[in-house]
Design a protein around this motif. Structure first.
Motif, short mmCIF file in Angstrom:
data_model
loop_
_atom_site.label_atom_id
_atom_site.label_comp_id
_atom_site.label_asym_id
_atom_site.label_seq_id
_atom_site.Cartn_x
_atom_site.Cartn_y
_atom_site.Cartn_z
N SER A 263 0.83 -1.20 0.00
CA SER A 263 0.00 0.00 0.00
C SER A 263 0.87 1.25 0.00
O SER A 263 2.09 1.20 0.22
CB SER A 263 -0.91 0.02 1.24
N THR A 264 0.23 2.39 -0.20
CA THR A 264 0.96 3.67 -0.12
C THR A 264 1.52 3.88 1.27
O THR A 264 2.61 4.45 1.43
CB THR A 264 0.00 4.83 -0.48
N TRP A 265 0.78 3.42 2.30
CA TRP A 265 1.27 3.53 3.68
C TRP A 265 2.60 2.80 3.83
O TRP A 265 3.49 3.25 4.56
CB TRP A 265 0.24 2.96 4.65
N PHE A 266 2.71 1.63 3.18
CA PHE A 266 3.95 0.87 3.28
C PHE A 266 5.13 1.67 2.73
O PHE A 266 6.19 1.76 3.37
CB PHE A 266 3.84 -0.45 2.51
N TYR A 267 4.96 2.25 1.54
CA TYR A 267 6.06 2.99 0.93
C TYR A 267 6.46 4.19 1.78
O TYR A 267 7.66 4.49 1.94
CB TYR A 267 5.68 3.43 -0.48
N ALA A 268 5.47 4.88 2.34
CA ALA A 268 5.78 6.03 3.19
C ALA A 268 6.54 5.59 4.44
O ALA A 268 7.54 6.20 4.84
CB ALA A 268 4.50 6.76 3.57
N GLY A 269 6.07 4.52 5.07
CA GLY A 269 6.73 4.03 6.28
C GLY A 269 8.12 3.49 5.98
O GLY A 269 9.07 3.74 6.73
N ALA A 270 8.25 2.72 4.88
CA ALA A 270 9.56 2.17 4.52
C ALA A 270 10.56 3.28 4.25
O ALA A 270 11.75 3.17 4.59
CB ALA A 270 9.43 1.26 3.29
N LEU A 271 10.11 4.36 3.63
CA LEU A 271 11.01 5.49 3.35
C LEU A 271 11.50 6.12 4.65
O LEU A 271 12.69 6.44 4.79
CB LEU A 271 10.27 6.53 2.50
N LEU A 272 10.61 6.27 5.62
CA LEU A 272 11.01 6.83 6.91
C LEU A 272 11.96 5.90 7.65
O LEU A 272 12.95 6.34 8.25
CB LEU A 272 9.77 7.11 7.78
N ILE A 273 11.67 4.60 7.62
CA ILE A 273 12.52 3.62 8.30
C ILE A 273 13.93 3.63 7.70
O ILE A 273 14.93 3.72 8.41
CB ILE A 273 11.91 2.22 8.22
N ALA A 274 13.99 3.53 6.36
CA ALA A 274 15.29 3.49 5.70
C ALA A 274 16.04 4.80 5.88
O ALA A 274 17.24 4.81 6.19
CB ALA A 274 15.10 3.18 4.22
N GLY A 275 15.35 5.92 5.68
CA GLY A 275 16.01 7.22 5.78
C GLY A 275 16.56 7.48 7.17
O GLY A 275 17.71 7.92 7.33
N SER A 276 15.76 7.20 8.19
CA SER A 276 16.23 7.44 9.56
C SER A 276 17.32 6.46 9.95
O SER A 276 18.28 6.81 10.65
CB SER A 276 15.06 7.35 10.54
N GLY A 277 17.21 5.20 9.47
CA GLY A 277 18.26 4.22 9.76
C GLY A 277 19.58 4.60 9.15
O GLY A 277 20.64 4.47 9.77
N ILE A 278 19.54 5.06 7.91
CA ILE A 278 20.77 5.51 7.24
C ILE A 278 21.36 6.70 7.98
O ILE A 278 22.57 6.80 8.21
CB ILE A 278 20.48 5.87 5.78
N TYR A 279 20.49 7.63 8.40
CA TYR A 279 20.97 8.81 9.13
C TYR A 279 21.63 8.42 10.45
O TYR A 279 22.68 8.94 10.81
CB TYR A 279 19.83 9.79 9.38
N VAL A 280 20.98 7.48 11.18
CA VAL A 280 21.54 7.04 12.45
C VAL A 280 22.93 6.45 12.25
O VAL A 280 23.87 6.74 12.99
CB VAL A 280 20.61 6.00 13.13
#
Length: 289
Positions: A263-280
């Motif tokens: 779903s669109t929710w998945f893509y939005a959540g996955a983007l936040l998870i990946a982006g914040s994980g990379i930043y960390v």
């Protein structure tokens, strides 16, 4: 001492190859998980891998691969791997592959928390904000509500926690120990801990499924071995972000094989998870230099 720059590409290649291998293994486990218990899958994975690695060790010099001064750490990693694999394989029978994978990729946040509590590392405010952003991404994927929330979403969260502890323990194993030794003891740990737990729920294996179990054993063992090696030869802040290539593979395999359309929710959540994980990962790496 800073790692040699020439080893950084090796670390990146190891983690990307490892993540792809684990995704293939997960796909096979999702297929067999509708027939066999996740614990039986874990046991056969470890047993087949151990036999193959013992044969390989005999061909490459024998006893040297069996020698270790970190038996306790290896056994701990084996027990943790049984827990994480069981939880993730079970989640695959209830959740789409991409969704379970996205939730499991909250592991970097647990690594940070473990580092703060047990290793007394410091995390700046920006780091905590990134962690909260990643947690928000998990909530978008899970969407906890009376109409949508599934208890199965907690399983990949447990996978992430166990994986974080397992990867953290890799730093306690001397670099002199070979990748073959690491993989061998991981397989032994899986077989030792999962064997008794799978005995009472055992289902006779159909002949056409043995190749699938062999594939799980091969790809999971190689995958974990490559990822562990990546964390040993290159800085975690550099190799950790490449973990997120698994989101691409899980989404692709889920779509092609299982016809799962996120779903669109998945893509939005996955983007936040990946982006914040990379930043960390990158932010903590800068703090340590």
């Amino acid at each position: 001492m800073s790692p040699s720059p020439s080893r950084i590409p090796l670390g990146i290649a190891c983690v990307m190859g490892g993540i792809f291998s684990l995704t293939v293994s997960d796909t096979l486990a999702k297929w067999l998980g509708h027939i066999y218990s996740p614990m039986q899958i874990v046991f056969l994975r470890g047993g087949i891998a151990t036999l193959a690695l013992l044969i390989l060790a005999g061909q490459l010099g024998g006893r040297q691969a069996l020698l270790t001064s970190h038996l306790g750490v290896h056994l701990l990693r084996g027990a943790l791997n049984v827990l994480t694999a069981y939880c993730f394989y079970l989640s695959l029978t209830f959740l789409p592959q991409a969704e379970a994978t996205a939730i499991a990729f909250s592991a970097p946040f647990f690594v940070t928390i473990i580092s703060v509590i047990f290793l007394k590392e410091k995390v700046a405010l920006a780091g905590w904000l990134a962690l909260l952003t990643g947690f928000a991404g998990v909530l978008l994927v899970v969407r906890p509500s009376p109409d949508h929330m599934q208890w199965a979403a907690l399983l990949p969260l447990l996978t992430a926690l166990g994986y974080a502890v397992m990867m953290t323990t890799a730093r306690y194993i001397k670099a002199q120990e070979s990748m073959l030794t690491m993989m061998l003891y991981l397989g032994v740990g899986q077989a030792v801990f999962a064997g008794p737990l799978s005995a009472w729920i055992w289902v006779p294996v159909q002949a056409e499924h043995w190749l699938g179990f062999a594939g799980i054993a091969f790809f999971s063992t190689v995958g974990l071995g490559l990822i562990t090696q990546a964390f040993r030869v290159a800085p975690a802040s550099i190799v950790a972000p490449f973990d997120y290539s698994g989101l691409i593979w899980a989404t692709l395999f889920g779509w092609v094989i299982w016809h799962e359309v996120p779903s669109t929710w998945f893509y939005a959540g996955a983007l936040l998870i990946a982006g914040s994980g990379i930043y960390v990962a990158l932010f903590s790496g800068r703090n340590k230099t």
